[in-house]
Scaffold this active site. Structure first.
Site, PDB file in Angstrom:
ATOM      1  N   ARG A 198       3.954  -4.334  17.087  1.00 46.10           N
ATOM      2  CA  ARG A 198       2.546  -3.945  17.005  1.00 46.10           C
ATOM      3  C   ARG A 198       1.651  -5.038  17.599  1.00 46.10           C
ATOM      4  O   ARG A 198       0.577  -4.754  18.129  1.00 46.10           O
ATOM      5  CB  ARG A 198       2.163  -3.657  15.554  1.00 46.10           C
ATOM      6  CG  ARG A 198       2.953  -2.509  14.924  1.00 46.10           C
ATOM      7  CD  ARG A 198       2.667  -2.372  13.444  1.00 46.10           C
ATOM      8  NE  ARG A 198       3.070  -3.571  12.716  1.00 46.10           N
ATOM      9  CZ  ARG A 198       2.820  -3.783  11.418  1.00 46.10           C
ATOM     10  NH1 ARG A 198       2.168  -2.862  10.710  1.00 46.10           N
ATOM     11  NH2 ARG A 198       3.217  -4.885  10.826  1.00 46.10           N
ATOM     12  N   HIS A 208       6.270 -12.583   8.516  1.00 44.89           N
ATOM     13  CA  HIS A 208       6.339 -11.222   7.985  1.00 44.89           C
ATOM     14  C   HIS A 208       7.459 -11.167   6.959  1.00 44.89           C
ATOM     15  O   HIS A 208       8.475 -11.854   7.090  1.00 44.89           O
ATOM     16  CB  HIS A 208       6.602 -10.211   9.113  1.00 44.89           C
ATOM     17  CG  HIS A 208       6.406  -8.790   8.704  1.00 44.89           C
ATOM     18  ND1 HIS A 208       7.406  -8.057   8.109  1.00 44.89           N
ATOM     19  CD2 HIS A 208       5.331  -7.972   8.769  1.00 44.89           C
ATOM     20  CE1 HIS A 208       6.954  -6.847   7.844  1.00 44.89           C
ATOM     21  NE2 HIS A 208       5.700  -6.762   8.237  1.00 44.89           N
ATOM     22  N   SER A 212       0.821  -1.219   0.000  1.00 44.81           N
ATOM     23  CA  SER A 212       0.000   0.000   0.000  1.00 44.81           C
ATOM     24  C   SER A 212       0.847   1.259   0.000  1.00 44.81           C
ATOM     25  O   SER A 212       0.581   2.205  -0.755  1.00 44.81           O
ATOM     26  CB  SER A 212      -0.960  -0.007   1.198  1.00 44.81           C
ATOM     27  OG  SER A 212      -0.262  -0.115   2.419  1.00 44.81           O
ATOM     28  N   HIS A 239      -1.810  -8.699   2.016  1.00 46.52           N
ATOM     29  CA  HIS A 239      -1.482  -7.435   2.694  1.00 46.52           C
ATOM     30  C   HIS A 239      -2.561  -7.142   3.736  1.00 46.52           C
ATOM     31  O   HIS A 239      -2.765  -7.925   4.646  1.00 46.52           O
ATOM     32  CB  HIS A 239      -1.355  -6.320   1.647  1.00 46.52           C
ATOM     33  CG  HIS A 239      -0.757  -5.040   2.169  1.00 46.52           C
ATOM     34  ND1 HIS A 239      -0.033  -4.962   3.339  1.00 46.52           N
ATOM     35  CD2 HIS A 239      -0.777  -3.766   1.674  1.00 46.52           C
ATOM     36  CE1 HIS A 239       0.368  -3.717   3.534  1.00 46.52           C
ATOM     37  NE2 HIS A 239      -0.080  -2.968   2.544  1.00 46.52           N
ATOM     38  N   ASP A 287      -1.509  -8.427  12.434  1.00 42.85           N
ATOM     39  CA  ASP A 287      -2.844  -8.930  12.097  1.00 42.85           C
ATOM     40  C   ASP A 287      -3.302 -10.057  13.016  1.00 42.85           C
ATOM     41  O   ASP A 287      -4.499 -10.359  13.087  1.00 42.85           O
ATOM     42  CB  ASP A 287      -2.864  -9.430  10.647  1.00 42.85           C
ATOM     43  CG  ASP A 287      -2.622  -8.312   9.658  1.00 42.85           C
ATOM     44  OD1 ASP A 287      -3.159  -7.214   9.870  1.00 42.85           O
ATOM     45  OD2 ASP A 287      -1.882  -8.529   8.677  1.00 42.85           O
TER      46      ASP A 287
END
Length: 398
Positions: A289, A280, A204, A234, A335
């Site tokens: 995160r 990742h 993105s 993504h 995620d």
């Protein structure tokens, strides 16, 4: 590298953040824990305000509370969405994916682009950044309004909720979605902050940068970035994680044992599928995160059954992926956790999760775009080669 998706190739300038394989993301040199400590918050000891991170990304400096409050009011004043944007979204069937509706709304916003108007009038290249700045702040201000409209249209009978100008960016977004629990507002502040930027090479961010290098305005560039974010490799992954976790519960129950969970993970892998939320492209340790979301859960929802399942996955999945011997990073990424937190507070519609990611990513992509214009970065035009050329190159090298 050419065949492997240019993985790891150094190829573009990205001022706002840098991703280290071991440390994780740093926003203007600050790690996520450091941002949580130094950026202004809505409550003492609470999560950082997204406006504070936006200030940091734009200027490279830590803002004061007064500066954050002023920026919050500035964004509120810019958050006016024309009626034709809603009409453009309403032209789509309600069954259209939320990301399709969201991206369509962003494209409709493009009609008001200050950069496009200035370029058509013949603005000096040295001043390109000025209308880009105006567009970017307008876009950042407007995307929560558009995103919440999409949510209410699809899942809440089209009953939109007006903005509350007494609230900050994250809390107001939560409010317009229909969630006024102070803990959900805190979650939204954290969510927007940690999802805002992840250096420039991800799909993105790179897409936004690439499209903008053609002097496309911020609306066109960000809409393109959203289309990249919508891919399952993504941003759509956060949708897939919660759906997979719920499939575990459906088959094995909430009180699944560690051994049952191991069997289910192996079942998933043996079917040729991946365990969503793990691994990742760059990171080689647990995503910071993920860690800050885990800390949020331990603080606010330690007894939530799905959170407890996520914690078990943290114990079970990495050793299994390590055993496979093919995975460079067996650890959970961002995620792996976000969907469970949202689900706990009532935002259960997994198909919508990537829209939240998109709203967040506007901060990083637009901040960098302003700097792209200020620095006068050129049109991006990498060199491609054919398979025949590669074969010839390899023969010569041998």
């Amino acid at each position: 590298m050419v065949i492997g998706g240019m993985r790891g190739m150094t190829g573009l300038l990205w001022e706002t953040s840098l991703l280290d394989p071991d440390e994780g993301i740093r926003f203007r040199g600050l790690s996520i824990p450091e941002c949580q400590r130094v950026l202004p918050a809505a409550t003492s000891g609470g999560e950082p305000l997204p406006e504070g991170l936006l200030w940091l990304l734009l200027t490279g400096k830590i803002p004061t509370q007064g500066q954050v409050d002023a920026l919050s009011k500035e964004l509120q004043g810019r958050a006016i969405v024309p009626d034709y944007v809603y009409k453009a979204i309403d032209a789509l069937p309600e069954t259209a994916h939320p990301m399709t509706q969201f991206a369509s709304g962003v494209m409709a916003l493009q009609v008001q682009s200050e950069f496009q108007k200035a370029y058509e009038k013949g603005i000096s290249k040295a001043k390109f950044w000025e209308p880009t700045y105006e567009d970017s702040l307008n876009l950042i201000a407007q995307v929560p309004v558009v995103a919440s409209y999409v949510y209410r249209r699809i899942y809440k009978d089209g009953k939109a909720i007006p903005a509350d100008k007494s609230l900050d960016y994250g809390a107001n977004f939560s409010h317009m979605l229909g969630f006024d629990d102070p803990k959900m507002q805190e979650l939204m502040r954290l969510y927007v902050t940690i999802h805002s930027d992840h250096e420039g090479g991800n799909v993105s961010a790179h897409t936004g940068h690439l499209v903008a290098s053609a002097l496309s305005d911020p609306y066109l560039s960000f809409a393109a970035a959203l289309n990249g974010l919508a891919g399952p490799l993504h941003g759509l992954a956060n949708q897939e994680v919660l759906l997979w976790i719920k499939s575990v519960v459906d088959e094995c129950g909430e009180n699944i044992s560690t051994e049952q969970l191991k069997d289910y993970v192996w079942k998933t892998l043996n079917c040729g599928k991946v365990v969503p939320g793990f691994g990742h492209g760059v990171l080689r340790k647990t995503d910071p995160r993920y860690i800050c979301q885990r800390e949020f859960a331990l603080k606010h929802l330690p007894d939530d059954p799905l959170f407890q399942l996520v914690s078990k996955l943290f114990e079970v999945v990495p050793p299994i992926l390590t055993q496979l011997g093919k995975v460079k990073n067996p650890w959970p990424n961002v995620d792996a956790h976000s969907g469970v937190l949202l689900n706990h507070f009532g935002l259960t519609e997994a198909r919508y999760f990537t829209v939240l990611f998109g709203v967040s990513r506007s901060l990083g992509i637009c901040s960098q775009l302003i700097w792209d214009r200020a620095l006068g970065l050129p049109l991006e035009r990498p060199k491609s080669v054919t398979m025949e050329w590669l074969e010839g190159y390899c023969k010569k090298a041998a």
